[in-house]
Motif scaffolding. Structure first.
Motif, PDB file in Angstrom:
ATOM      1  N   ASP A   7       0.846  -1.191   0.000  1.00 21.02           N
ATOM      2  CA  ASP A   7       0.000   0.000   0.000  1.00 21.02           C
ATOM      3  C   ASP A   7       0.884   1.245   0.000  1.00 21.02           C
ATOM      4  N   PRO A   8       0.740   2.122  -1.003  1.00 29.62           N
ATOM      5  CA  PRO A   8       1.600   3.318  -1.077  1.00 29.62           C
ATOM      6  C   PRO A   8       1.545   4.203   0.162  1.00 29.62           C
ATOM      7  N   ILE A   9       0.456   4.164   0.901  1.00 32.57           N
ATOM      8  CA  ILE A   9       0.359   5.000   2.105  1.00 32.57           C
ATOM      9  C   ILE A   9       1.466   4.645   3.102  1.00 32.57           C
ATOM     10  N   ASN A  10       1.919   3.396   3.049  1.00 33.58           N
ATOM     11  CA  ASN A  10       2.956   2.958   3.981  1.00 33.58           C
ATOM     12  C   ASN A  10       4.343   3.476   3.613  1.00 33.58           C
ATOM     13  N   SER A  11       4.473   4.089   2.449  1.00 35.55           N
ATOM     14  CA  SER A  11       5.788   4.605   2.051  1.00 35.55           C
ATOM     15  C   SER A  11       5.957   6.088   2.379  1.00 35.55           C
ATOM     16  N   LEU A  12       4.934   6.699   2.974  1.00 33.98           N
ATOM     17  CA  LEU A  12       5.059   8.102   3.364  1.00 33.98           C
ATOM     18  C   LEU A  12       6.193   8.273   4.367  1.00 33.98           C
ATOM     19  N   HIS A  13       7.015   9.241   4.163  1.00 30.20           N
ATOM     20  CA  HIS A  13       8.140   9.599   5.053  1.00 30.20           C
ATOM     21  C   HIS A  13       9.262   8.568   5.083  1.00 30.20           C
ATOM     22  N   VAL A  14       9.180   7.535   4.259  1.00 28.12           N
ATOM     23  CA  VAL A  14      10.245   6.531   4.243  1.00 28.12           C
ATOM     24  C   VAL A  14      11.583   7.124   3.792  1.00 28.12           C
ATOM     25  N   PRO A  15      11.611   7.982   2.762  1.00 29.83           N
ATOM     26  CA  PRO A  15      12.912   8.578   2.394  1.00 29.83           C
ATOM     27  C   PRO A  15      13.551   9.352   3.545  1.00 29.83           C
ATOM     28  N   GLU A  16      12.744  10.083   4.298  1.00 28.23           N
ATOM     29  CA  GLU A  16      13.292  10.827   5.439  1.00 28.23           C
ATOM     30  C   GLU A  16      13.805   9.878   6.518  1.00 28.23           C
ATOM     31  N   LEU A  17      13.068   8.800   6.755  1.00 25.32           N
ATOM     32  CA  LEU A  17      13.520   7.813   7.741  1.00 25.32           C
ATOM     33  C   LEU A  17      14.827   7.169   7.297  1.00 25.32           C
ATOM     34  N   ALA A  18      14.926   6.896   5.997  1.00 20.78           N
ATOM     35  CA  ALA A  18      16.158   6.304   5.475  1.00 20.78           C
ATOM     36  C   ALA A  18      17.318   7.276   5.628  1.00 20.78           C
ATOM     37  N   ASP A  19      17.086   8.554   5.319  1.00 22.00           N
ATOM     38  CA  ASP A  19      18.147   9.559   5.454  1.00 22.00           C
ATOM     39  C   ASP A  19      18.659   9.638   6.884  1.00 22.00           C
ATOM     40  N   THR A  20      17.742   9.664   7.847  1.00 24.50           N
ATOM     41  CA  THR A  20      18.171   9.754   9.245  1.00 24.50           C
ATOM     42  C   THR A  20      18.941   8.509   9.664  1.00 24.50           C
ATOM     43  N   THR A  21      18.492   7.364   9.180  1.00 21.95           N
ATOM     44  CA  THR A  21      19.169   6.103   9.513  1.00 21.95           C
ATOM     45  C   THR A  21      20.573   6.069   8.931  1.00 21.95           C
ATOM     46  N   PHE A  22      20.692   6.471   7.659  1.00 24.40           N
ATOM     47  CA  PHE A  22      22.009   6.474   7.022  1.00 24.40           C
ATOM     48  C   PHE A  22      22.938   7.476   7.698  1.00 24.40           C
ATOM     49  N   ALA A  23      22.412   8.641   8.052  1.00 30.64           N
ATOM     50  CA  ALA A  23      23.236   9.662   8.704  1.00 30.64           C
ATOM     51  C   ALA A  23      23.715   9.178  10.074  1.00 30.64           C
ATOM     52  N   MET A  24      22.833   8.549  10.837  1.00 25.12           N
ATOM     53  CA  MET A  24      23.231   8.053  12.158  1.00 25.12           C
ATOM     54  C   MET A  24      24.271   6.950  12.017  1.00 25.12           C
ATOM     55  N   ASP A  25      24.095   6.082  11.034  1.00 27.85           N
ATOM     56  CA  ASP A  25      25.075   5.030  10.803  1.00 27.85           C
ATOM     57  C   ASP A  25      26.427   5.624  10.415  1.00 27.85           C
ATOM     58  N   LEU A  26      26.414   6.638   9.549  1.00 28.58           N
ATOM     59  CA  LEU A  26      27.658   7.304   9.157  1.00 28.58           C
ATOM     60  C   LEU A  26      28.322   7.966  10.365  1.00 28.58           C
ATOM     61  N   LEU A  27      27.523   8.592  11.227  1.00 31.34           N
ATOM     62  CA  LEU A  27      28.065   9.216  12.438  1.00 31.34           C
ATOM     63  C   LEU A  27      28.735   8.174  13.330  1.00 31.34           C
TER      64      LEU A  27
END
Length: 122
Positions: A7-27
């Protein structure tokens, strides 16, 4: 949120969540790098190696600072506001639990007919 991962509704804000996850991992990786270089620096005896490691250590610290500042500016990290950081951590935990409850691997996994050609017979 429903449990239908398609369901496309479940993909809302996923790019932002991915960005925060990648940034925290990089940190975290930058922090590990600084720690490892500092240990190597204390273990080295060669002046040339110590100079090289000292330079790398300074670069690693600068990179860590840049990532931290980026995350603070984007409101992905609140090192000075523990209540705000706690809210982010709770949101992350809730998202993890929600994803864990999703039926990502349905019983029927036959994908026949979904590809434009048949696999090679090797």
């Amino acid at each position: 949120m429903n449990n239908d991962y398609l369901d496309p509704i479940n993909s809302l804000h996923v790019p932002e969540l991915a960005d925060t996850t990648f940034a925290m991992d990089l940190l975290l990786r930058a922090k590990e790098g600084v720690r490892n270089i500092a240990v190597a620096l204390t273990e080295s005896a060669s002046p040339d190696v110590r100079t090289l490691l000292r330079n790398q250590l300074m670069q690693g610290i600068a990179m860590h600072q840049e990532i931290t500042e980026l995350m603070i500016n984007k409101k992905w990290f609140h090192p000075y506001e523990l209540s705000e950081q706690y809210k982010l951590d709770q949101l992350s935990a809730n998202n993890t639990l929600m994803i864990g409850k999703m039926n990502l691997f349905p019983v029927e996994t036959n994908r026949k007919g979904m590809f434009d050609r048949t696999p090679d017979d090797h």
